[in-house]
Design a protein around this motif. Structure first.
Motif, PDB file in Angstrom:
ATOM      1  N   LEU A   1      76.899  22.627   9.448  1.00 22.50           N
ATOM      2  CA  LEU A   1      77.200  21.397   8.714  1.00 22.50           C
ATOM      3  C   LEU A   1      75.941  20.560   8.512  1.00 22.50           C
ATOM      4  CD1 LEU A   1      79.476  19.555   7.539  1.00 22.50           C
ATOM      5  CD2 LEU A   1      79.552  18.457   9.791  1.00 22.50           C
ATOM      6  N   LEU A   2      75.153  20.396   9.591  1.00 16.64           N
ATOM      7  CA  LEU A   2      73.936  19.606   9.508  1.00 16.64           C
ATOM      8  C   LEU A   2      72.849  20.310   8.704  1.00 16.64           C
ATOM      9  CD1 LEU A   2      73.808  18.214  13.143  1.00 16.64           C
ATOM     10  CD2 LEU A   2      74.341  16.954  11.058  1.00 16.64           C
ATOM     11  N   ALA A   3      72.851  21.636   8.740  1.00 18.71           N
ATOM     12  CA  ALA A   3      71.873  22.383   7.941  1.00 18.71           C
ATOM     13  C   ALA A   3      72.064  22.096   6.464  1.00 18.71           C
ATOM     14  CB  ALA A   3      72.023  23.882   8.201  1.00 18.71           C
ATOM     15  N   GLY A   4      73.295  22.100   6.016  1.00 23.87           N
ATOM     16  CA  GLY A   4      73.574  21.807   4.620  1.00 23.87           C
ATOM     17  C   GLY A   4      73.404  20.343   4.274  1.00 23.87           C
ATOM     18  N   LEU A   5      73.780  19.461   5.211  1.00 15.65           N
ATOM     19  CA  LEU A   5      73.731  18.025   4.955  1.00 15.65           C
ATOM     20  C   LEU A   5      72.313  17.495   4.888  1.00 15.65           C
ATOM     21  CD1 LEU A   5      75.201  15.314   4.636  1.00 15.65           C
ATOM     22  CD2 LEU A   5      75.326  15.173   7.142  1.00 15.65           C
ATOM     23  N   PHE A   6      71.458  17.916   5.849  1.00 13.03           N
ATOM     24  CA  PHE A   6      70.118  17.362   5.954  1.00 13.03           C
ATOM     25  C   PHE A   6      69.015  18.337   5.567  1.00 13.03           C
ATOM     26  CE2 PHE A   6      72.240  14.827   9.498  1.00 13.03           C
ATOM     27  CZ  PHE A   6      72.503  13.750   8.668  1.00 13.03           C
ATOM     28  N   GLY A   7      69.353  19.594   5.286  1.00 13.02           N
ATOM     29  CA  GLY A   7      68.338  20.577   4.944  1.00 13.02           C
ATOM     30  C   GLY A   7      67.386  20.867   6.084  1.00 13.02           C
ATOM     31  N   VAL A   8      67.864  20.735   7.335  1.00 17.54           N
ATOM     32  CA  VAL A   8      66.990  20.897   8.493  1.00 17.54           C
ATOM     33  C   VAL A   8      67.119  22.254   9.147  1.00 17.54           C
ATOM     34  CG1 VAL A   8      66.904  18.449   9.001  1.00 17.54           C
ATOM     35  CG2 VAL A   8      68.734  19.826   9.984  1.00 17.54           C
TER      36      VAL A   8
END
Length: 284
Positions: free
Chosen positions: A26-33
């Motif tokens: 979820l955070l990978a897609g949301l923040f590109g991290v």
């Protein structure tokens, strides 16, 4: 006992990693991290519970995070690319220096003390959070990206630091691009592609770096094959990836539904929380 671990502990670990995988994606897609900023602290706590020695706890978490980032970044990058938000020319300029930096970081990881990894994490995440939460439009170095030499040098630094943090380079590339007046949505999208360049050589480098260290702790099952290869936990890799892949497109959709300011604040608060956690671990 299964592979040297009590069945109840193994079941708890498996469930925790599946949940962590969903949050990571979820955070990978949301923040590109690439998800490393959440995967590293989560894995750190889980491996500590399993009795992994402090000397190798952080690099094991980082190496496993880099391996997990591989499919997550690919999934996230393809979703952002489909929306036309990725700066592919910048990614091409960064390709060689970023990979070189990752290799250098992996060599450092073989000999560095545990505190170095935490220190790098705190400094980089803290600077990024301050820029996102309190920065103004006037906080920029220029309206356009610098020349090719400067871009490649920054790529080298991003590769080294990302390798020592276990991240896909999202924090650093976001910081770099926004300082040069690039919109946050484009920075996030481009960062997802950078994660691919960092995660693959990074994971291989941590397998190399951790192989001799694992041999020094023969009684720690979480460090030994078939549960791990060097500083990469295969258990974490195979359990976190499925849910992270499923959750990544949800994060991308959410990112493009938020305003610029809301995305910046959400990312900044998240980074501050991670800084606080590792600062406490360094002090105590």
């Amino acid at each position: 006992m299964i592979m040297g671990i009590e069945f109840q502990e193994l079941l708890w670990l498996a469930l925790s990693m599946l949940i962590a995988g969903g949050i990571t994606g979820l955070l990978a897609g949301l923040f590109g991290v690439g998800g490393g900023t959440v995967a590293v602290p989560v894995l750190y706590e889980l491996f500590r519970y399993l009795g992994v020695p402090e000397d190798v706890l952080m690099p094991l978490s980082i190496g496993t995070s880099l391996a997990i980032i591989i499919p997550t970044s690919i999934r996230s990058y393809r979703a952002h690319l489909a929306r036309g938000a990725v700066d592919t020319s910048l990614l091409k300029a960064w390709a060689v220096p970023v990979v070189a930096g990752v290799i250098a970081g992996s060599v450092i990881a073989r000999y560095a003390p545990a505190e170095l990894f935490k220190f790098v994490f705190i400094v980089v995440a803290g600077v990024s959070a301050i820029r996102l939460l309190f920065g103004k439009d006037s906080w920029k170095l220029a309206d356009q990206l610098p020349g090719k030499l400067a871009i490649r040098f920054c790529g080298l630094i991003i590769g080294v630091l990302s390798s020592l943090m276990g991240i896909g380079g999202g924090q650093l590339s976001n910081l770099f691009m926004t300082f040069y007046n690039r919109p946050i949505h484009q920075a996030v999208a481009t960062s997802s592609g950078l994660g691919i360049l960092i995660s693959i050589p990074g994971a291989l480098g941590y397998i190399y770096a951790g192989w001799p260290r694992a041999a020094q702790f023969p009684d720690v099952a979480a460090l030994q094959p078939p549960l791990a290869l060097g500083y990469v936990s295969l258990l974490g890799f195979f359990l976190v990836i499925p849910t992270s892949i499923l959750a990544a497109p949800v994060g991308v959709k959410l990112a493009h539904s938020l305003s610029k300011r809301k995305l910046e604040v959400a990312f900044g608060v998240f980074l501050l929380l991670i800084c606080l956690r590792f600062l406490i671990s360094v002090i105590y």
